[in-house]
Design a protein around this motif. Structure first.
Motif, short mmCIF file in Angstrom:
data_model
loop_
_atom_site.label_atom_id
_atom_site.label_comp_id
_atom_site.label_asym_id
_atom_site.label_seq_id
_atom_site.Cartn_x
_atom_site.Cartn_y
_atom_site.Cartn_z
N VAL A 48 0.84 -1.20 0.00
CA VAL A 48 0.00 0.00 0.00
C VAL A 48 0.89 1.26 0.00
O VAL A 48 2.06 1.19 0.35
CB VAL A 48 -0.95 0.03 1.22
CG1 VAL A 48 -1.92 -1.15 1.20
CG2 VAL A 48 -0.17 0.04 2.53
N VAL A 49 0.29 2.38 -0.38
CA VAL A 49 1.00 3.66 -0.33
C VAL A 49 1.02 4.13 1.12
O VAL A 49 -0.03 4.23 1.75
CB VAL A 49 0.32 4.71 -1.23
CG1 VAL A 49 0.96 6.09 -1.03
CG2 VAL A 49 0.38 4.30 -2.69
N GLU A 50 2.21 4.44 1.62
CA GLU A 50 2.31 4.97 2.99
C GLU A 50 2.38 6.49 2.98
O GLU A 50 1.77 7.15 3.81
CB GLU A 50 3.55 4.40 3.68
CG GLU A 50 3.69 4.91 5.11
CD GLU A 50 4.89 4.34 5.82
OE1 GLU A 50 4.70 3.80 6.92
OE2 GLU A 50 6.02 4.44 5.29
N LYS A 51 3.12 7.05 2.02
CA LYS A 51 3.33 8.50 2.03
C LYS A 51 3.72 8.96 0.63
O LYS A 51 4.36 8.22 -0.11
CB LYS A 51 4.46 8.83 3.01
CG LYS A 51 4.74 10.32 3.16
CD LYS A 51 5.87 10.54 4.16
CE LYS A 51 5.96 11.97 4.64
NZ LYS A 51 6.44 12.95 3.72
N THR A 52 3.32 10.18 0.30
CA THR A 52 3.79 10.81 -0.94
C THR A 52 4.42 12.13 -0.59
O THR A 52 4.06 12.76 0.42
CB THR A 52 2.63 11.05 -1.94
OG1 THR A 52 1.65 11.86 -1.32
CG2 THR A 52 2.01 9.75 -2.41
N GLY A 53 5.35 12.55 -1.39
CA GLY A 53 6.00 13.85 -1.20
C GLY A 53 5.71 14.73 -2.40
O GLY A 53 5.79 14.28 -3.54
N GLY A 54 5.36 15.99 -2.14
CA GLY A 54 5.03 16.92 -3.22
C GLY A 54 6.23 17.25 -4.08
O GLY A 54 7.38 16.99 -3.70
N PRO A 55 5.98 17.84 -5.25
CA PRO A 55 7.06 18.14 -6.20
C PRO A 55 8.15 19.05 -5.63
O PRO A 55 9.28 19.00 -6.07
CB PRO A 55 6.35 18.84 -7.37
CG PRO A 55 4.90 18.65 -7.16
CD PRO A 55 4.66 18.22 -5.75
N ALA A 56 7.81 19.88 -4.65
CA ALA A 56 8.80 20.81 -4.09
C ALA A 56 9.65 20.18 -2.99
O ALA A 56 10.61 20.79 -2.52
CB ALA A 56 8.09 22.05 -3.55
N GLU A 57 9.31 18.96 -2.58
CA GLU A 57 10.07 18.33 -1.48
C GLU A 57 11.45 17.92 -1.96
O GLU A 57 11.66 17.56 -3.12
CB GLU A 57 9.30 17.14 -0.90
CG GLU A 57 8.08 17.59 -0.11
CD GLU A 57 7.59 16.55 0.87
OE1 GLU A 57 8.41 15.86 1.49
OE2 GLU A 57 6.36 16.44 1.02
N SER A 58 12.41 17.94 -1.04
CA SER A 58 13.80 17.65 -1.38
C SER A 58 14.14 16.18 -1.13
O SER A 58 13.35 15.43 -0.55
CB SER A 58 14.72 18.51 -0.52
OG SER A 58 14.66 18.05 0.82
N TYR A 59 15.33 15.81 -1.54
CA TYR A 59 15.80 14.45 -1.29
C TYR A 59 15.96 14.21 0.22
O TYR A 59 15.71 13.12 0.71
CB TYR A 59 17.12 14.20 -2.03
CG TYR A 59 17.47 12.73 -2.10
CD1 TYR A 59 16.72 11.86 -2.88
CD2 TYR A 59 18.55 12.21 -1.38
CE1 TYR A 59 17.01 10.51 -2.94
CE2 TYR A 59 18.85 10.86 -1.45
CZ TYR A 59 18.09 10.01 -2.22
OH TYR A 59 18.38 8.67 -2.28
N ASP A 60 16.34 15.27 0.94
CA ASP A 60 16.44 15.15 2.41
C ASP A 60 15.08 14.85 3.03
O ASP A 60 14.98 14.06 3.96
CB ASP A 60 17.02 16.43 3.02
CG ASP A 60 18.52 16.57 2.74
OD1 ASP A 60 19.17 15.56 2.43
OD2 ASP A 60 19.02 17.71 2.83
N ASP A 61 14.03 15.49 2.50
CA ASP A 61 12.67 15.22 2.98
C ASP A 61 12.32 13.75 2.75
O ASP A 61 11.73 13.08 3.60
CB ASP A 61 11.63 16.08 2.25
CG ASP A 61 11.81 17.57 2.51
OD1 ASP A 61 12.24 17.92 3.63
OD2 ASP A 61 11.52 18.37 1.60
#
Length: 145
Positions: A48-61
């Motif tokens: 299942v999908v646990e989390k998504t990160g938006g386009p502005a999120e960094s690799y550190d995020d």
């Protein structure tokens, strides 16, 4: 050994929730996500999908979103500029299996990985990491060029 056998049979392995593919396509085609983190729901026997990160999120995020002591699958949309000054994007599949995670979890993720990855059409590179240094941003940069 019985545990390993029961998970290695593809037909009785993990299912893949439909929203996993849909979310991946959103990342791949619409660029609505920078990354997606997937987990195995052991009770439902599916990814299942646990989390998504938006386009502005960094690799550190992205790195901060991975648990330190449990396994996950992830896809990361890596943007970079080539030597010819072209903007490119490559999708990485990351199998995160930290050495401190439970043996059962490591086995479950290892035996389900190929089947799950086949569901995601359009992956460019795969990285298997047991330690954050194995999926450092430089590693992605080297692979993508």
């Amino acid at each position: 050994m019985a545990l390993l056998r029961s998970y290695s049979n593809a037909s009785s392995g993990m299912g893949v929730a439909d929203h996993c593919k849909d979310t991946f396509l959103d990342l791949q085609r619409k660029k609505t996500h920078r990354y997606v983190i997937f987990k195995i729901n052991e009770k439902q026997k599916e990814v299942v999908v646990e989390k998504t990160g938006g386009p502005a999120e960094s690799y550190d995020d992205f790195m901060a979103s991975l648990p330190e002591n449990d396994c996950r699958y992830a896809v990361y949309d890596f943007d970079f500029v080539t030597d010819e000054n072209c903007q490119k994007s490559k999708i990485f599949f990351i199998a995160w299996s930290p050495s401190v995670s439970r043996i059962r979890a490591k086995m479950l993720y290892a035996t389900s990985k190929d089947r799950f990855r086949r569901e995601l059409d359009g992956i460019h590179y795969e990285i298997q990491a047991t330690d954050p240094s194995e999926m450092d941003l430089e590693v992605l940069r080297d692979r993508a060029h």
